[in-house]
Design a protein around this motif. Structure first.
Motif, short mmCIF file in Angstrom:
data_model
loop_
_atom_site.label_atom_id
_atom_site.label_comp_id
_atom_site.label_asym_id
_atom_site.label_seq_id
_atom_site.Cartn_x
_atom_site.Cartn_y
_atom_site.Cartn_z
N ASP A 16 -3.28 8.80 9.84
CA ASP A 16 -4.48 8.28 8.77
C ASP A 16 -3.71 6.58 9.39
N ARG A 17 -2.94 6.41 8.92
CA ARG A 17 -2.58 5.08 8.18
C ARG A 17 -2.94 4.28 9.12
N HIS A 66 -4.53 4.89 11.94
CA HIS A 66 -6.27 4.01 12.22
C HIS A 66 -6.94 3.32 10.71
N SER A 67 -6.91 3.68 9.72
CA SER A 67 -7.06 2.72 9.11
C SER A 67 -6.69 1.90 9.03
N SER A 68 -5.60 0.90 10.12
CA SER A 68 -5.05 -0.09 10.28
C SER A 68 -5.88 -1.28 10.80
N GLY A 69 -6.77 -0.41 12.27
CA GLY A 69 -7.66 -1.11 12.48
C GLY A 69 -6.48 -1.15 13.95
N HIS A 120 2.66 -1.42 4.20
CA HIS A 120 2.62 0.34 3.44
C HIS A 120 3.77 0.92 4.43
N ASP A 129 0.49 -1.44 0.20
CA ASP A 129 0.23 -0.11 -0.49
C ASP A 129 0.54 1.45 0.06
N CYS A 173 -0.59 12.01 7.96
CA CYS A 173 -0.42 10.96 6.53
C CYS A 173 -0.32 9.39 7.52
#
Length: 211
Positions: free
Chosen positions: A71-72, A74-77, A203, A56, A68
């Motif tokens: 954000d990554r 948080h998006s990972s869970g 990522h 990613d 940034c």
């Protein structure tokens, strides 16, 4: 030592006892030493190769890096991340459980959801990220045990070819890790399995610092 092994070593000694690598200074070096792409071309190729490996990839400006990264993350869970001791403190967003590696055990590292590191270089031709395991890149074990890896790569660190990467090394690195996408292998019945030798998920944040 077995007789067969001793015979092999004796043959090697006899074959090399009278020679030296300096005897052949004029051997042709016809391999590509420098790439032909411009800055934009190198970046585009690096992104293309990383995406081919199922990594990613996002890009950001230097000032936007902490946001940034947050954000990554948080998006990972995920919540618990291990980081090298030299990673900049401003990169560590609030709301996460950060584990600073100051001699963590393998069990403590493996209990983390992911790892965040910087990097030394990127080689666009192969889509390879290189770690020299500095204070901001961490021990090798940090990038082998966690299942999820967020790596920060600056565009000024990207070269086109492997020889250009070696030209950037003032001295041979004591230890280096070369990452070409998430860990995967197809050794068994040609079935691609991810996460065999390291993280299943890679990522990459490309920081545009050479505009």
């Amino acid at each position: 030592m077995s007789d067969a092994r001793q015979q092999i070593l004796d043959r090697i000694r006899r074959a090399t006892s009278g020679g030296s690598v300096t005897e052949h200074p004029d051997l042709p070096r016809n391999y590509i030493r420098h790439g032909s792409l411009d800055k934009s071309g190198r970046l585009n190729l690096m992104v293309e190769r990383l995406q081919e490996y199922d990594a990613d990839v996002v890009e950001c400006a230097p000032d936007d890096l902490p946001a940034c990264m947050a954000d990554r993350l948080h998006s990972s869970g995920k919540n618990r991340f291990v980081v090298p001791p030299g990673l900049p403190a401003e990169w560590l967003a609030s709301g996460f459980d950060w584990k600073l590696d100051r001699g963590l055990t393998h069990a403590e590292i493996e209990a983390c959801d992911g790892v965040v590191t910087a990097s030394f270089a990127g080689v666009a031709d192969s889509g390879t990220i290189v770690l020299h395991h500095s204070a901001s890149e961490g021990r090798r074990v940090l990038t082998l045990l966690p299942d999820w890896h967020l790596c920060i790569l600056r565009t000024s660190q990207i070269v086109e070819t492997l020889p250009e990467y070696f030209d950037r090394c003032p001295l041979p690195p004591t230890l280096a890790t070369y990452i070409s996408g998430p860990s995967a292998t197809a050794d068994i019945e040609m079935t691609r399995i991810k996460g065999v030798h390291g993280p299943r998920f890679l990522h990459v944040i490309l920081v545009r610092d050479d505009a």
